[in-house]
Motif scaffolding. Structure first.
Motif, PDB file in Angstrom:
ATOM      1  N   ALA A 685       5.171  -1.278  -4.499  1.00 33.53           N
ATOM      2  CA  ALA A 685       4.324  -1.633  -5.641  1.00 33.53           C
ATOM      3  C   ALA A 685       2.871  -1.878  -5.230  1.00 33.53           C
ATOM      4  O   ALA A 685       2.048  -2.213  -6.088  1.00 33.53           O
ATOM      5  CB  ALA A 685       4.880  -2.870  -6.329  1.00 33.53           C
ATOM      6  N   LYS A 686       2.567  -1.723  -3.949  1.00 35.00           N
ATOM      7  CA  LYS A 686       1.214  -1.912  -3.389  1.00 35.00           C
ATOM      8  C   LYS A 686       0.692  -3.329  -3.627  1.00 35.00           C
ATOM      9  O   LYS A 686      -0.505  -3.535  -3.860  1.00 35.00           O
ATOM     10  CB  LYS A 686       0.247  -0.886  -3.963  1.00 35.00           C
ATOM     11  N   ASP A 687       1.587  -4.298  -3.591  1.00 31.53           N
ATOM     12  CA  ASP A 687       1.216  -5.705  -3.696  1.00 31.53           C
ATOM     13  C   ASP A 687       1.077  -6.262  -2.290  1.00 31.53           C
ATOM     14  O   ASP A 687       1.942  -6.995  -1.799  1.00 31.53           O
ATOM     15  CB  ASP A 687       2.266  -6.463  -4.503  1.00 31.53           C
ATOM     16  N   HIS A 688      -0.021  -5.926  -1.625  1.00 29.77           N
ATOM     17  CA  HIS A 688      -0.199  -6.307  -0.225  1.00 29.77           C
ATOM     18  C   HIS A 688      -0.409  -7.803  -0.077  1.00 29.77           C
ATOM     19  O   HIS A 688       0.100  -8.415   0.880  1.00 29.77           O
ATOM     20  CB  HIS A 688      -1.368  -5.539   0.369  1.00 29.77           C
ATOM     21  N   ALA A 689      -1.125  -8.419  -1.002  1.00 29.23           N
ATOM     22  CA  ALA A 689      -1.305  -9.871  -0.928  1.00 29.23           C
ATOM     23  C   ALA A 689       0.033 -10.577  -1.108  1.00 29.23           C
ATOM     24  O   ALA A 689       0.335 -11.569  -0.415  1.00 29.23           O
ATOM     25  CB  ALA A 689      -2.298 -10.323  -1.998  1.00 29.23           C
ATOM     26  N   GLY A 690       0.844 -10.074  -2.045  1.00 26.05           N
ATOM     27  CA  GLY A 690       2.161 -10.665  -2.241  1.00 26.05           C
ATOM     28  C   GLY A 690       3.034 -10.533  -1.008  1.00 26.05           C
ATOM     29  O   GLY A 690       3.857 -11.421  -0.720  1.00 26.05           O
TER      30      GLY A 690
END
Length: 833
Positions: A685-690
């Protein structure tokens, strides 16, 4: 027309020939070729009687004769002779050579014939003669040592084994189970189109793995039949070209069994091979005849096989070396054929002999007698006789065989009595009793029997025991019936899954009836009395009185979910709610999976929220794995940017529930698979911070640090793991180099700060892997050169949305302690640490 059987020739083992046959052979002799049957003249016979001066050629012939006789004695050592014929006079044979077409020249003797046909020069001939002489001397030396006896005989035996081993390795021979020695085996005399199949068979016969190996491999068995069956049509045109040694070698390979090698088509291959040997005029040895008779019986020619067995009673059945095998085969065949009287006579002959008989040969008779209603008691008496003969040597496996005999034909009471005999040393007769003794009539005793039957794979027998003992007043416990349902489901066959479904729903009905009765009893102010209703089942029908448990529903739910039976799973969930057992996480997980596939991910999420937030059902690790699998990034191949953005938001909400909910890890597999699912879902989902926030949270709550293998997979990307190709392998290698460089970089930083990389503690290694993970995520997000303060602001915002700010940034010990996910099992926690 049915194929020709082996019955006419299998019983021909005696060397006796009647006078009428000899006379008929004599009358048929004039049809043979005149130059092969011409009798020698009186002058020639008189000349042979006179002693001629010894020549070099005669010495060579005598030496060759001694060599052949020595090898023959060596090959037949320890092997019983098949015939008792005495020595015969040598035949006078004339040799001819075809000079030109239609013109023949008579040769002087066999030596000239060998030179003309073989073309061996003098040097090779001398080498062969020298080798033959050395082999004869070796065999003579071994014979002389054996005659001395004592320790010399043992030494001779060791030397003989070594001698045979050298022969096998030097000339690619093989020693079979009966002591036959095999040299380089080849089938000659075929040309043209037929040569290819025969040549392939010859290549197999010369294969090193076949010739040198002591135990044939499974591939050898398959290849042997493959090449032989392909060459059969060619060999049938000239059976005489196949040497006896080749037949014995093929028999040895195709009849092999045991020693970890499976040979499922053994009897069919032996049947075909024996027919071919019969067609070729090859006389079977006694052991081969027994195996061929058995193969004929199993191939469907039962009457012919039994007839051949009966005819061989005065030959094979009278020899000490085959006496036991002969009568054991007769007992098995006659029992299977239904001729129990003849089988019992054969068993009686065997048991009264001095050949160390095995009383277990009576088990086929027990099975045959138990199959008939009128002879059940006779079968029981045979079992008693066998038990008396075996005494203390009777094993548990023997009782299992007897119990299976009676269970297979629905004589449950006799099977129960046999099980009681196995469990108790003293006599205890329970047959014919309406109520069982307390020591037998309890569900603990029943559980032991069911466990043994289920472990042996006799699931139908276990069900028969359940129904029989319930009529005797002993009802099976839910855990016992659940074990039977699970065993049926694990077989994955249609019949067994239907049986499991019927039994499980019968247990569910018993549970629903109990709940309904309890509700009605609560609503009434006086005791109730149960009366039979119309249409009640007869006493012969089985009505399950054992009530279903949560495990019963879980078994069906898992099976329905795996088979995609969403309607049945919905019906099961309805029954589960009516059963008033209280929902559990396993059932919820199966419903979430089913709703995701049948009704869509939103329905699955709504069901999860209803069960956890309104009905306060506690989830587990598999619940969150099922939730993350509802995201589109884990369900579709081609991802949509909008759906991926929505998945990033939903994934953070799932992680917030993962932290806030009160649950614990149950196994190491959950500990490994849940963090992997979370991180990969956020990566897709490209949620790198998550990803960074989730990794820090999991490190605080259950001491998780990403292993190096997971780092490589994250660096390579998920697409490289689905298909194995050269391009994907290159990506994995590139990812490995990237992770190695990052680890070296952090190791150097650790060394610059005064640490010793060779003495890093486990905690320091975990911290290093977490730092490498965060740097890898920044590389994936193209933010490796971003300001640290900007990155921290983004991470703080993500932590607020995920509800873990107090854990990741402020690191409040009370919050961490309250939400820490420790293992339920201390041993599992130690394994993780």
């Amino acid at each position: 027309m049915p194929p020709r059987t082996l019955a006419p020739d299998l019983s021909r083992t005696s060397s006796y020939v009647c006078q009428s046959c000899i006379a008929s052979i004599g009358r048929a002799r004039p049809n043979s070729q005149p130059w092969l049957t011409r009798n020698a003249s009186n002058a020639a016979r008189a000349a042979r009687r006179q002693r001629a001066p010894t020549t070099t050629k005669q010495l060579e012939e005598e030496q060759a004769q001694r060599f052949q006789e020595a090898l023959l004695r060596e090959a037949q050592k320890g092997e019983p002779a098949d015939t008792d014929e005495g020595p015969t006079e040598p035949l006078a044979v004339n040799y001819f050579n075809e000079e030109t077409e239609g013109q023949y020249r008579q040769l002087r003797d066999g030596a000239e014939f060998g030179a003309v046909s073989g073309g061996i020069d003098s040097e090779i001939s001398e080498a062969i003669n020298d080798l033959e002489q050395k082999m004869v001397q070796t065999i003579q030396m071994l014979d002389s040592l054996e005659k001395v006896g004592g320790s010399e005989q043992d030494k001779a035996e060791e030397l003989r084994k070594q001698f045979k081993k050298i022969l096998r390795e030097k000339y690619k021979g093989k020693t079979g189970p009966e002591g036959e020695s095999y040299g380089v085996l080849r089938i000659l005399g075929f040309s043209g189109v037929r040569q290819r199949a025969v040549a392939n068979l010859n290549s197999f016969l010369a294969r090193d793995s076949v010739v040198k190996g002591g135990v044939p491999k499974p591939k050898d068995l398959l290849d042997c039949w493959k090449y032989y069956s392909a060459a059969r049509s060619s060999l049938a045109t000239q059976w005489s070209n196949v040497p006896r040694e080749v037949w014995d070698f093929l028999w040895m390979i195709l009849s092999h069994e045991g020693e970890g090698v499976e040979n499922p088509n053994r009897m069919h291959h032996i049947y075909v091979l024996a027919k071919d040997m019969q067609a070729a005029g090859v006389v079977l040895r006694d052991s081969q005849q027994l195996l061929a008779i058995e193969a004929m019986f199993l191939e469907g020619w039962q009457e012919e096989a039994i007839e051949a067995w009966k005819k061989a009673v005065v030959t094979i059945g009278s020899k000490p070396e085959t006496f036991k095998g002969y009568y054991e085969l007769g007992v098995r065949m006659c029992s299977l054929h239904g001729d129990t009287d003849r089988a019992m006579r054969a068993a009686d002959t065997l048991l009264r002999s001095s050949e160390s008989p095995n009383p277990r040969i009576m088990i086929p008779i027990i099975r045959a007698l138990a199959a008939k209603e009128e002879s059940v008691e006779e079968a029981w008496e045979v079992y008693r006789d066998m038990r008396a003969l075996l005494g203390d040597t009777m094993q548990i496996e023997d009782y299992d065989e007897v119990i299976a005999c009676f269970l297979a034909v629905n004589h449950i009471e006799h099977a129960l009595q046999a099980f009681v005999d196995m469990m108790f040393s003293g006599p205890m007769d329970i047959r014919g009793k309406t109520r069982l003794p307390t020591i037998v009539g309890n569900h603990f005793f029943l559980g032991k029997w069911l466990k043994r039957l289920i472990g042996a794979g006799d699931l139908d027998g276990a069900y028969k025991v359940v129904t029989f003992l319930q009529k005797k007043g002993v009802a099976a416990s839910p855990i016992q019936l659940n074990g039977l349902v699970g065993a049926w489901l694990r077989t994955e066959t249609a019949d067994n899954m239907e049986k499991a479904d019927q039994l499980a729903w019968a247990m569910i009905k018993a549970r629903l009836d109990f709940v309904d009765l309890r509700r009605r009893a609560t609503a009434m102010d006086r005791p109730i009395r149960l009366v039979p209703r119309d249409g009640e089942p007869t006493p012969d029908d089985y009505v399950c009185t054992t009530r279903a448990t949560v495990e019963t529903f879980s078994l069906l739910a898992e099976n329905y979910s795996a088979r995609g039976l969403h309607d049945e799973l919905e019906e099961l969930w309805t029954a589960f709610e009516l059963a008033e057992l209280g929902p559990n996480s396993f059932m919820i997980n199966q419903i979430i999976k089913s709703y995701t596939e049948s009704k869509g991910p939103q329905e699955a999420i709504n069901f999860y929220e209803h069960m956890t937030k309104k009905r306060h059902v506690r989830p587990d690790a598999h619940t969150f794995i099922a939730l993350y699998n509802t995201l589109s990034v884990n369900r579709v191949v081609r991802r949509d940017n909008k759906l991926s953005a929505d998945d990033a938001v939903i994934g953070r909400q799932f992680f917030q529930d993962l932290v806030k909910m009160d649950w614990k890890f149950d196994s190491v597999d959950e500990y490994t698979y849940l963090p992997r699912t979370v991180l990969f879902s956020m990566l897709k989902a490209k949620d790198h911070a998550g990803m960074i926030v989730a990794a820090r949270t999991m490190k605080e709550l259950f001491s998780y640090s990403p292993p190096e293998q997971l780092l490589i997979e994250l660096a390579a990307g998920t697409a490289t793991l689905r298909v194995q190709s050269k391009r994907n392998m290159d990506r994995i290698m590139e990812a490995s180099r990237l992770i190695e460089s990052l680890i070296r970089k952090h190791t150097q930083v650790f060394a610059d700060l005064g640490g010793d990389p060779a003495k890093m503690t486990t905690q320091e290694k975990d911290n290093q892997l977490c730092a490498v993970f965060e740097e890898l995520v920044l590389v994936k997000a193209h933010a490796q050169n971003a300001e640290r303060s900007a990155v921290n602001n983004i991470l703080a915002q993500a932590a607020e949305e995920m509800g873990v700010f107090d854990i990741v940034f402020t690191r409040d010990p009370a919050v961490i302690r309250r939400h820490r996910k420790v293992m339920k099992n201390k041993d599992v926690e130690d394994d993780v640490d």
